[in-house]
Design a protein around this motif. Structure first.
Motif, short mmCIF file in Angstrom:
data_model
loop_
_atom_site.label_atom_id
_atom_site.label_comp_id
_atom_site.label_asym_id
_atom_site.label_seq_id
_atom_site.Cartn_x
_atom_site.Cartn_y
_atom_site.Cartn_z
N VAL A 82 0.86 -1.18 0.00
CA VAL A 82 0.00 0.00 0.00
C VAL A 82 0.89 1.23 0.00
CG1 VAL A 82 -1.83 1.25 1.21
CG2 VAL A 82 -1.78 -1.26 1.26
N VAL A 83 0.68 2.11 -0.99
CA VAL A 83 1.53 3.29 -1.16
C VAL A 83 0.66 4.50 -1.52
CG1 VAL A 83 3.52 1.93 -1.92
CG2 VAL A 83 1.88 2.80 -3.61
N PRO A 84 1.17 5.72 -1.35
CA PRO A 84 0.47 6.89 -1.87
C PRO A 84 0.38 6.82 -3.40
CG PRO A 84 2.12 7.52 -0.24
CD PRO A 84 2.35 6.07 -0.54
N LYS A 85 -0.62 7.44 -3.96
CA LYS A 85 -0.82 7.36 -5.41
C LYS A 85 0.32 7.97 -6.21
CE LYS A 85 -5.75 6.72 -6.08
NZ LYS A 85 -6.97 7.23 -6.72
N ASP A 86 1.07 8.92 -5.60
CA ASP A 86 2.18 9.53 -6.33
C ASP A 86 3.51 8.82 -6.09
OD1 ASP A 86 2.52 10.22 -3.71
OD2 ASP A 86 2.72 12.37 -4.05
N HIS A 87 3.48 7.65 -5.42
CA HIS A 87 4.69 6.88 -5.19
C HIS A 87 5.18 6.28 -6.50
CE1 HIS A 87 7.42 3.83 -3.53
NE2 HIS A 87 7.35 4.47 -2.36
N ILE A 88 6.48 6.11 -6.66
CA ILE A 88 7.04 5.58 -7.89
C ILE A 88 6.54 4.17 -8.20
CG2 ILE A 88 9.09 4.67 -6.71
CD1 ILE A 88 10.69 5.42 -9.24
N VAL A 89 6.21 3.40 -7.15
CA VAL A 89 5.70 2.04 -7.32
C VAL A 89 4.38 2.02 -8.08
CG1 VAL A 89 4.69 0.12 -6.02
CG2 VAL A 89 6.93 1.02 -5.37
N ALA A 90 3.60 3.08 -7.96
CA ALA A 90 2.28 3.13 -8.60
C ALA A 90 2.35 3.10 -10.12
CB ALA A 90 1.52 4.37 -8.13
N ALA A 91 3.54 3.29 -10.69
CA ALA A 91 3.69 3.33 -12.14
C ALA A 91 3.79 1.94 -12.76
CB ALA A 91 4.92 4.15 -12.51
N VAL A 92 3.92 0.88 -11.94
CA VAL A 92 4.05 -0.48 -12.47
C VAL A 92 2.97 -1.37 -11.89
CG1 VAL A 92 6.53 -0.26 -12.85
CG2 VAL A 92 5.69 -1.08 -10.64
N GLU A 93 2.83 -2.58 -12.47
CA GLU A 93 1.79 -3.51 -12.02
C GLU A 93 2.24 -4.33 -10.81
OE1 GLU A 93 -1.35 -3.81 -13.03
OE2 GLU A 93 -0.98 -2.09 -14.34
N GLN A 94 3.51 -4.71 -10.75
CA GLN A 94 4.01 -5.49 -9.63
C GLN A 94 5.48 -5.19 -9.41
OE1 GLN A 94 3.32 -9.61 -10.76
NE2 GLN A 94 5.40 -9.81 -11.55
N ILE A 95 5.94 -5.48 -8.19
CA ILE A 95 7.32 -5.20 -7.84
C ILE A 95 7.89 -6.39 -7.07
CG2 ILE A 95 6.90 -2.71 -7.70
CD1 ILE A 95 7.00 -3.06 -4.60
N SER A 96 9.17 -6.35 -6.80
CA SER A 96 9.83 -7.34 -5.95
C SER A 96 10.19 -6.67 -4.62
CB SER A 96 11.09 -7.87 -6.62
OG SER A 96 12.05 -6.83 -6.76
N PRO A 97 10.47 -7.42 -3.57
CA PRO A 97 10.81 -6.81 -2.29
C PRO A 97 12.00 -5.85 -2.39
CG PRO A 97 10.35 -9.14 -1.99
CD PRO A 97 10.36 -8.90 -3.47
N GLY A 98 12.95 -6.14 -3.27
CA GLY A 98 14.11 -5.28 -3.40
C GLY A 98 13.78 -3.87 -3.87
N ASP A 99 12.63 -3.71 -4.52
CA ASP A 99 12.22 -2.38 -4.98
C ASP A 99 11.85 -1.46 -3.82
OD1 ASP A 99 12.58 -2.99 -7.69
OD2 ASP A 99 10.62 -3.99 -7.77
#
Length: 275
Positions: A82-99
């Protein structure tokens, strides 16, 4: 199973994030005369409700904390961040823990995920609940890893979530006290396992229904015999049977006909005698 201990109503507890509505709907369809009441509970409270008799069964997250409860695993949830909508993670569909290495990852005390090592950087203090942690995410303090159902439960317009691979996952199960496996508990087990109303392992199949099934099977048996048996019925001796197997019917002499087919047939099929 102790059917005599069954109560006239059924109390179903569930932890946050679990949505029991589909199973409740099936219960009302199959047992309309038995009221079902829902009992929301925290992960810590639900075991006390089950042991104290305040709930007949409950949806919990594994592992179950003791051997006095039986449990049936139902499904596994996807883990999300769960992240804020302007977080960089929101630009992709899935991530790994290292991100998340550069992020503060919040770890609430009621976290249902079993971590060997939490990704990212730890916060100075652990929030008391998942709800508190979501508020901190909204305030920009950090991010939060939870089962997807909890991310949906605590949804906010200013937050979003993304799938995280290679992380622990939450497994949801139905649990109940082993020594109170009543008929109603068995009925609910059948529902969550997807058994039909006429399943041989359920209680909905009555002796009357079994009798009708047997009667129907016996009634259909003569029909099958008449349908196929009429053509196979042996004719009476001396009647049409000889024509059915004779040379006029097949164009050939019957097998073994040398003995009954007359001297002519016997001469053709037999060997010449020596003088």
């Amino acid at each position: 199973m102790t059917g005599s201990d069954a109560s006239p109503s059924f109390r179903l507890a569930y932890v946050p994030g679990v949505t029991p509505s589909k199973w409740v709907r099936i219960w009302h369809e199959r047992l309309p005369d038995v009221p079902l009441s829902l009992v929301p509970a925290s992960p810590d409270e639900i075991y006390g409700l089950l042991r104290g008799g305040d709930a007949d069964a409950g949806f919990v997250r594994l592992p179950v904390d003791a051997d006095d409860l039986s449990a049936i695993p139902l499904y596994t949830e996807t883990t999300v961040v769960v992240v804020p909508k302007d977080h960089i993670v929101a630009a992709v569909e899935q991530i790994s823990p290292g991100d998340l290495d550069d992020d503060i990852v919040l770890h609430p005390l009621d976290d249902p995920l079993d971590w060997e090592k939490l990704p990212g950087r730890p916060a100075l203090e652990r929030p008391a609940t998942t709800a508190d942690a979501v508020e901190l995410v909204a305030a920009g303090i950090g991010v939060l890893l939870v089962p997807q159902s909890l991310a949906r439960l605590h949804h906010r317009k200013d937050l979003t979530y993304r799938t995280v691979t290679d992380t622990p996952e939450s497994r949801v199960a139905l649990a109940w006290p082993e020594d109170r496996t009543t008929d109603l508990v068995e009925d609910f087990i059948g529902i969550v396992r997807g058994r039909t109303v006429n399943s041989t392992r359920g209680r909905a199949q009555t002796p009357a229904a079994d009798g009708q099934k047997s009667k129907g099977a016996n009634a259909s048996a003569p029909g099958k015999q008449n349908a196929g048996g009429g053509a196979r019925r042996k004719p009476a001796p001396g009647k049409a049977g000889g024509k059915a197997t004779g040379s006029k019917a097949t164009g050939k002499s019957p097998r073994g006909g040398g003995a009954k087919g007359g001297p002519k047939g016997g001469a053709k099929r037999g060997k010449p005698r020596r003088g």
